[in-house]
Structure formats: C-alpha cells, structure tokens
Design an enzyme around this catalytic site. Structure first.
Site, short mmCIF file in Angstrom:
data_model
loop_
_atom_site.label_atom_id
_atom_site.label_comp_id
_atom_site.label_asym_id
_atom_site.label_seq_id
_atom_site.Cartn_x
_atom_site.Cartn_y
_atom_site.Cartn_z
N ASP A 96 0.81 -1.22 0.00
CA ASP A 96 0.00 0.00 0.00
C ASP A 96 0.84 1.27 0.00
O ASP A 96 0.65 2.16 -0.84
CB ASP A 96 -0.93 -0.02 1.21
CG ASP A 96 -1.96 1.09 1.17
OD1 ASP A 96 -3.11 0.83 0.79
OD2 ASP A 96 -1.62 2.24 1.53
N ALA A 114 -4.51 2.50 -1.03
CA ALA A 114 -4.31 1.74 -2.26
C ALA A 114 -5.03 0.41 -2.20
O ALA A 114 -5.65 -0.04 -3.17
CB ALA A 114 -2.82 1.53 -2.52
N ASP A 115 -4.95 -0.26 -1.05
CA ASP A 115 -5.66 -1.54 -0.90
C ASP A 115 -7.16 -1.36 -1.03
O ASP A 115 -7.85 -2.13 -1.71
CB ASP A 115 -5.34 -2.15 0.47
CG ASP A 115 -3.98 -2.81 0.51
OD1 ASP A 115 -3.61 -3.49 -0.47
OD2 ASP A 115 -3.28 -2.68 1.53
N ALA A 116 -7.70 -0.34 -0.34
CA ALA A 116 -9.15 -0.14 -0.34
C ALA A 116 -9.66 0.24 -1.72
O ALA A 116 -10.71 -0.27 -2.17
CB ALA A 116 -9.52 0.93 0.69
#
Length: 413
Positions: free
Chosen positions: A145, A173-175
């Site tokens: 992330d 970034a992950d979400a």
C-alpha cells in the site's frame, strides 16, 4: 408467509484465493450482496490471520481478518498436494467467479491460471489482482500500500514544500483496489448474463490509485499545471487558498472554498476585504493560509464552526475515530453494523457503502475459523464423510469445528 427477497448475488459462487486486504475486501463485498464466497486458504490459515493491524488481537480471530472476511466459508486446503489442487478445481467448476492476488506466475505453477480454469469452466469470471500489472518492468515488485501511494504522485499534492510527503491515514491503495475489483466483477457478470461469456479480468493497485486521480492528473496532463507545494500546509496544490486543516485554540477544523471578503469579516481579518478568491486564492496561497491560520488559532473549534457555518462557509470538524463512531449522522445512516460472532462476541464494524432498498446487504456470518466449512464445502461437491476423513488424515485439507472451539473455550479457567 412471505418469501424473503433474494439478495442480489444469491446463487452466485465466488472462490476467493486472495490474501491480505485488497482481494479479501473485494470478495467480502460480493458476500455482503449474497454470493456464496468460499475462502480457500492454507491448512494453517491465511497470512492475515497472524498479522493484525495495530496489534488488535481477538479471541480466536484477529481484528484485521475479522474485518475483511465476513460472509465467507473457509475451506482449508494444501495446494501443494495433488488432492488439494483437485478439490479446488472441482470447486471452480461450480463457481461463477475466481479471485486471486498471487504473485505473478504463482497461479500458473499451482495450475490455477486462467487458461487452465477456463477449460474447466468456460463461463468463469476470473479476476487476477496484482501490485503493478501482470507483466512489465515492475511485475515482480512487492505491491504494498505505502509503496503504491508513493508512486501514485498524490503525496506531493498536499503539505509544505521541503517537508516529507504525508501518506493517507488509511490503507488507501488496498481499499481503492478492492473497490475497483468489486466493480469489475459486477460488470463482468453483467456481460456474462447478456452473452454467456466468461472472461479474464485484471486489476492492479498502481492503475487503480492512478485512475482515482482523474481530475488531478488531467489538470497536469491536459492543463499543464505542475504540482507546486507552498510554504504553508495547503491541503491540495490544485485548490485555491484558504483550503486545509487549521488549528484552533482547542483542536482543529477543516475549511474549504471560502470567499475572501466574507471570510475576513467572520474571522476578523480586514486585509481580505475586496480580494477576489479566484485571483488571489491562487497567487497568494501561502499568505492567505497563514493569515487565516493566525486568526483561527485565537478561539475554539466550536466557536469558529458556529460562526463559519452561520455565514454559509464550508467548514467542518476534524474527527478522530471516537468522534466518528459517535457522530449523529453516522448513527442515523447505520454506517456501522453489529452482530454476534461465536468466538469474538459482539462485533461492531463498518457496514456497507451502498443501499439497495429491495435487496439490502446483510451480515449472514462473521469471519470463519480456519477450515470451519471444509467438510460442508466438500459435501457440496459430493464428497462422502469417509472421503473427507481420508483427506483430513493425509493432510490435504484441514478443518476447525466450531463446537470443539466453543467447548474448549468454555472449559478454560
């Protein structure tokens, strides 16, 4: 008795072979809409079970895993064994969606690549998630992330010149990648409903976070306006001042897009009189920010919020999580959901970012124990009790029975 309304994805099966956050979060969204999500994880459990953000442990399931794996069944399989691979291939033959975020090349080594699985199930929607893309110069880099945030360019759109850029306060970034994959799955399923065709869908974190900045990057690529951070911590390089977070005498508040003359009247800054926001807001960004900051520091957050909102300004409080959870709008919206988990007790987590008035998302089950549903999923595939017992004995699969866990916990002094 009235039959319950089917949920949007009732009858769809998702095989979730992902780990960490982005993949599991995307699969959880599908489960929230009613899909039967089978989480395929190693016999010892997925990595995220042993690495909780913030060190937030639980009783049997840590909070990170709990938050990303509700509405799933767990099938614990040794994918290094031929028996384990065979089970997953049988499962895929019954599935609508297969989702993985293995490092590039791993799926092929396991015999779980798109071409192999498409031969078993031509209508399969196969989702492959990666950090930077399936190929290219960064193919083998770790897709983490913070690293993706740093490469996206966004960190240099806020803060002071000469100071280190500040990452987002969430796993952004992950979400964003999870939401992108969720959106892509629904679109691919809609295409399949119309044509009968399955397909390969690829999503990568770098593209997801880059395309999120549609407006900002277009200002640069089309408008030719460079990123330029000033001496003051303006909240965004492409928005006129005063815009950002300001300290008050007892906390902070956020202020955006204020007209300079009216703002000067409210905060007692006579030099703002007669200034044009669209002109001076760009050419004197640091000066306007500094003068606004000096005035707002003289009184409390509530004082300024009352005054600014009464004057029609765009202002709001800066919350911590304790404030957010207790906010009356959050409570009114039902943003958080609560449910009982058999090992973790009463659980309160963020719920669903969408509302379907005829087919609402619900929590049908909390995050599973490792292999909690191994026997159940194999029974779905036609395995007999004796066959499952044999697989357990050879270590090709694993299970954790909830009744045994509850009994063990109740016996603990």
């Amino acid at each position: 008795m009235t039959e319950p309304t089917p949920r949007i994805l009732d009858g769809y099966r998702v095989v979730d072979c992902s780990i960490a956050m982005a993949g599991p979060f995307a699969a959880q969204r599908l489960g929230d809409l009613g899909a039967d999500v089978v989480k395929v994880e190693p016999t010892a459990g997925e990595w995220q079970r042993f690495a909780a953000a913030g060190g937030a442990q639980g009783n049997r399931i840590n909070v990170s895993f709990l938050s990303l794996n509700r509405n799933k069944r767990s099938l614990a399989v040794d994918l290094k064994s031929e028996a384990g691979k065979s089970i997953v291939r049988e499962l895929v033959a019954t599935a609508d969606v297969f989702l993985q975020n293995y490092r590039p090349g791993v799926a092929a080594r396991l015999g779980l690549d798109y071409e192999t699985l498409r031969a078993l199930n031509p209508s399969l929607v196969y989702v492959s998630m990666s950090g930077y893309g399936e190929d290219g110069p960064y193919r083998d880099r770790p897709g983490q992330d913070l690293l993706i945030q740093a490469m996206s360019g966004a960190m240099l759109s806020a803060g002071r010149a000469g100071e280190p850029p500040t990452p987002a306060g969430q796993y952004l970034a992950d979400a964003v990648t999870a939401s992108t994959a969720f959106e892509a799955v629904l679109a691919a399923l809609l295409h399949r409903e119309r044509t009968g065709e399955g397909q390969l869908v690829t999503v990568n974190m770098l593209d997801a976070l880059t395309t999120l900045q549609m407006q900002e990057l277009s200002v640069f690529t089309v408008g030719g306006v460079p990123q330029h951070r000033g001496e003051q911590p303006n909240a965004h390089v492409y928005i006129r001042a005063p815009y950002g977070v300001f300290a008050t005498s007892d906390g902070y508040l956020a202020l955006g897009f204020a007209e300079l003359g009216p703002l000067g009247e409210v905060i007692g800054e006579p030099s703002f009189a007669g200034l044009d926001a669209e002109e001076h807001g760009w050419t004197h960004r640091d000066e306007l920010y500094a003068k606004t900051a000096a005035r707002l520091a003289t009184d409390t957050t509530q004082h300024w919020l009352d005054a600014l909102l009464a004057a029609g300004m765009w202002a709001g409080p800066v919350y911590g999580y304790e404030d957010l959870v207790a906010d009356p709008q959050i409570i009114h919206n039902g943003t958080f959901v609560e449910y009982d988990h058999p090992t973790e007790g009463r659980v309160k987590t963020p719920g669903f970012p969408y509302r379907f008035h005829r087919t609402p998302a619900t929590v049908e089950r909390g995050a599973p124990l490792v292999g909690e549903h191994t026997r159940e999923v194999l029974a779905d595939l036609g395995f007999s009790e004796d066959a499952v017992d044999a697989l357990l004995a050879e270590g090709a699969v694993a299970e954790t029975t909830l009744s045994a866990v509850v009994t063990a916990d109740s016996a603990t002094p």
